[in-house]
Design an enzyme around this catalytic site. Structure first.
Site, PDB file in Angstrom:
ATOM      1  CG  ASP A   1      39.065  31.936  30.267  1.00 64.57           C
ATOM      2  OD1 ASP A   1      38.274  32.566  31.005  1.00 64.57           O
ATOM      3  OD2 ASP A   1      40.080  32.456  29.782  1.00 64.57           O
TER       4      ASP A   1
ATOM      5  CE  LYS B   1      40.242  34.471  32.543  1.00 65.35           C
ATOM      6  NZ  LYS B   1      40.567  35.087  31.260  1.00 65.35           N
TER       7      LYS B   1
ATOM      8  CB  CYS C   1      43.497  32.797  30.642  1.00 65.48           C
ATOM      9  SG  CYS C   1      43.010  34.069  29.457  1.00 65.48           S
TER      10      CYS C   1
END
Length: 229
Positions: free
Chosen positions: A29, A139, A172
Site C-alpha cells: 500500500d 488486493k 494491512c
C-alpha cells in the site's frame, strides 16, 4: 533448484539466517491514495506523515535487494471499478459516515477514483519506482492473500521467506503478515520500512505481536549491513 544463498542478520527476538534464493519482499500500500498529499487519506484530513516514513527507507533498501535478485512484490489496494467483489463491510470501512466519499469516489483532491485499480489512486508513489522485474498484485481486503493470486505467485517463485514493508503496519501489513505465517511462510517485518497513521500504541502492539506470535522484526540497517558483508 536454485543454490542456497544464506544471509545472516540481526533480528528480534533472535538473530536470523535466511536463504536469499527463497526470499521476497512484499511492499504493501505504498500508493498515492495513502501516501501522497493529494491522495484520499490526506483529502479526508488524515495526517499522512506516518505513512510516508517508509519512503526514504525503501528508496535505499530496494535497489540492494534487487541487486541480490530478491523479488519485489508491490501489493496495492486496487479495486475493480464495478466493486463487484466487495462485501458491505469493506465498503463501510472506507465510508463509515455513509456520505459516499469512500471507495470509487472522485471527490478527493486528485479526482482519481478512490482505491481503484489502474487509477492514479492505486499507483505506487512517485518516489518509489517499480523495477522492470518487480511484480504488482491488486488486493481488496486488509490481507493481500484473500481473493488474490499472491500466494500462487510466491509459490511459483519458490519463496518461503517474506520480508514485509509498507502501510499501515497495524492494519494491512499485519493482516497480510499474519495470513502469510498461517500459510507456512517465514515472516520478517522490517520495522523502519513500515509506517502507520494510527497512534503509536498501535505500532507498539504490532511489533510486540509480530515478535511474540508470528515471526521476527529487523531493521533496514541490519539488512543492508548483512548484504554489504
Amino acid at each position: 533448484m536454485l543454490p542456497p544463498r544464506p544471509l545472516r542478520f540481526e533480528a528480534q527476538p533472535q538473530r536470523l539466517t535466511v536463504d536469499l534464493a527463497r526470499t521476497a519482499i512484499v511492499v504493501i500500500d505504498m500508493q498515492n491514495d495513502f501516501c501522497h498529499p493529494d491522495g484520499w487519506l490526506s483529502g479526508i484530513g488524515v495526517d499522512i506523515s506516518g505513512a510516508r516514513t517508509p519512503i526514504p527507507v525503501l528508496e535505499k533498501l530496494l535497489p540492494h535487494l534487487r541487486a541480490q535478485e530478491v523479488p519485489v512484490v508491490w501489493l496495492n489496494w486496487g479495486n475493480r471499478p464495478d466493486q463487484a467483489n466487495l462485501p458491505p463491510g469493506v465498503r463501510h470501512v472506507y465510508d463509515s459516515d455513509g456520505t459516499g466519499g469512500g471507495i470509487g469516489s472522485t471527490s478527493g483532491p486528485s479526482g482519481s477514483p478512490v482505491l481503484q485499480a489502474r487509477a492514479w489512486a492505486a499507483a505506487v508513489v512517485d518516489e518509489l519506482v517499480a523495477g522492470p522485474s518487480d511484480i504488482g498484485v491488486d488486493k481488496y481486503r486488509m490481507s493481500g492473500f484473500v481473493d488474490t493470486p499472491l500466494d500462487s505467485i510466491l509459490r511459483n517463485l519458490r519463496v518461503d521467506t517474506l520480508l514485509f514493508a509498507g502501510v499501515n503496519a497495524d492494519q494491512c501489513v499485519l493482516a497480510t503478515l499474519m495470513d502469510a505465517a498461517n500459510l507456512g511462510y517465514d515472516v520478517v517485518m522490517v520495522s523502519d520500512a513500515v509506517g502507520t497513521t494510527s497512534p503509536q500504541y498501535c505500532m507498539d502492539a504490532t511489533v510486540y505481536n509480530v515478535r511474540q506470535c508470528f515471526g521476527f522484526t529487523t531493521t533496514s540497517a541490519d539488512l543492508l549491513s548483512a548484504l554489504a558483508g
